[in-house]
Design a protein around this motif. Structure first.
Motif, short mmCIF file in Angstrom:
data_model
loop_
_atom_site.label_atom_id
_atom_site.label_comp_id
_atom_site.label_asym_id
_atom_site.label_seq_id
_atom_site.Cartn_x
_atom_site.Cartn_y
_atom_site.Cartn_z
N GLU A 157 0.77 -1.08 -0.20
CA GLU A 157 0.23 0.02 -0.18
C GLU A 157 0.60 1.17 -0.01
OE1 GLU A 157 -3.75 2.21 0.10
OE2 GLU A 157 -3.22 -0.02 -0.31
N ALA A 158 1.81 1.16 0.85
CA ALA A 158 2.82 2.30 0.94
C ALA A 158 3.45 2.68 -0.67
CB ALA A 158 3.99 2.26 2.12
N ASN A 159 4.04 1.58 -1.27
CA ASN A 159 4.51 1.56 -2.49
C ASN A 159 3.67 2.29 -3.59
OD1 ASN A 159 7.17 0.69 -1.76
ND2 ASN A 159 6.61 -1.35 -2.18
N ILE A 160 2.30 1.97 -3.33
CA ILE A 160 1.17 2.27 -4.43
C ILE A 160 1.00 3.76 -4.20
CG2 ILE A 160 -1.23 2.12 -4.91
CD1 ILE A 160 -0.68 -0.84 -4.38
N LEU A 161 0.94 4.17 -2.95
CA LEU A 161 0.71 5.55 -2.41
C LEU A 161 1.90 6.38 -2.81
CD1 LEU A 161 -0.86 5.20 0.95
CD2 LEU A 161 -1.94 5.68 -1.42
N ILE A 162 3.14 6.13 -2.85
CA ILE A 162 4.10 6.82 -2.90
C ILE A 162 4.19 6.95 -4.76
CG2 ILE A 162 6.83 6.71 -3.22
CD1 ILE A 162 5.62 8.07 -0.61
N LEU A 163 3.89 5.79 -5.42
CA LEU A 163 3.90 6.14 -6.74
C LEU A 163 2.84 6.93 -7.36
CD1 LEU A 163 4.36 2.21 -7.89
CD2 LEU A 163 6.14 4.22 -8.28
N SER A 164 1.76 7.16 -6.91
CA SER A 164 0.80 7.92 -6.92
C SER A 164 0.97 9.27 -6.77
CB SER A 164 -0.60 7.70 -6.21
OG SER A 164 -1.47 8.41 -6.46
N LEU A 165 1.72 9.56 -5.48
CA LEU A 165 2.33 10.98 -5.31
C LEU A 165 3.30 11.27 -6.54
CD1 LEU A 165 2.30 10.76 -1.43
CD2 LEU A 165 0.92 12.44 -2.88
N GLU A 166 4.00 10.43 -6.68
CA GLU A 166 5.35 10.65 -7.65
C GLU A 166 4.54 10.97 -9.11
OE1 GLU A 166 7.81 7.23 -7.70
OE2 GLU A 166 9.07 8.01 -6.22
N GLU A 167 3.69 10.51 -9.50
CA GLU A 167 3.01 10.76 -10.67
C GLU A 167 2.32 12.09 -10.78
OE1 GLU A 167 -1.17 8.99 -12.85
OE2 GLU A 167 0.31 7.48 -11.90
N ASN A 168 1.65 12.43 -9.58
CA ASN A 168 1.03 13.70 -9.43
C ASN A 168 2.10 14.79 -9.10
OD1 ASN A 168 -1.94 13.15 -9.97
ND2 ASN A 168 -1.57 11.56 -8.46
N LEU A 169 2.98 14.43 -8.51
CA LEU A 169 3.87 15.71 -8.16
C LEU A 169 5.15 15.75 -8.82
CD1 LEU A 169 3.33 15.33 -4.22
CD2 LEU A 169 2.01 16.74 -5.84
#
Length: 166
Positions: free
Chosen positions: A51-63
């Motif tokens: 879950e942490a990896n998914i959230l970090i990837l989502s933040l990276e994609e958007n930021l």
């Protein structure tokens, strides 16, 4: 005529067999219980890391390529809501100059959920209430803390995003 059969089991032998069988069954139950608990704990920790990896990837994609961060409150050291702005290349103008447009992304932690442009990013059974963001010059630091509901397991991760137009 005296007929005696000595082929049967005595009561003592029967009690010994039952006692040994019970000891073996209790040991097997405890081993099974221990292995089941270990597998469940390992599974929960793996789920939290995933879950942490998914959230970090989502933040990276958007930021990615974010130039600036505007914090909703006055305290920029620790906050849970911000708007990120990035200048994106729009094309080339008639005078051969590049034109840019500003795109914004709203990021917040609300009711234990990570929202990016009002879209929930985390699973429903994951709580991110203790997740915070920190702005220090040209660095946005994400202190991600995930708590799985109905367990005592948490997972923490720190990710730093560099801001700017370099």
């Amino acid at each position: 005529m005296n007929i005696k059969s000595e082929k049967g089991m005595t009561l003592v032998e029967l009690l010994a067999v039952v006692s040994l069988s019970m000891i073996v069954m209790v040991a097997a139950y405890h081993a099974f219980y221990f292995v089941t608990g270990a597998v469940e704990t390992s599974s929960t920790k793996t789920e939290l890391r995933k879950e942490a990896n998914i959230l970090i990837l989502s933040l990276e994609e958007n930021l990615i390529n974010v130039d600036s961060v505007k914090v909703q409150n006055a305290d920029t050291t620790i906050f849970q809501t911000f708007t990120a702005t990035a200048a994106r290349l729009n094309g080339m103008g008639e005078d051969s100059t590049f034109t840019y447009i500003e795109e914004t992304t709203d990021v917040s932690i609300q009711n234990g959920h990570l929202l990016i442009d009002d879209i929930q990013q985390n699973a429903d059974d994951m709580d991110l209430s203790n997740t915070t963001f920190e702005l220090n010059g040209d660095k946005l630091t994400v202190h991600l803390e995930i708590f799985k509901e109905n367990t005592d397991d948490t997972y923490s991760l720190v990710k730093i995003f560099r801001l700017g137009t370099e």
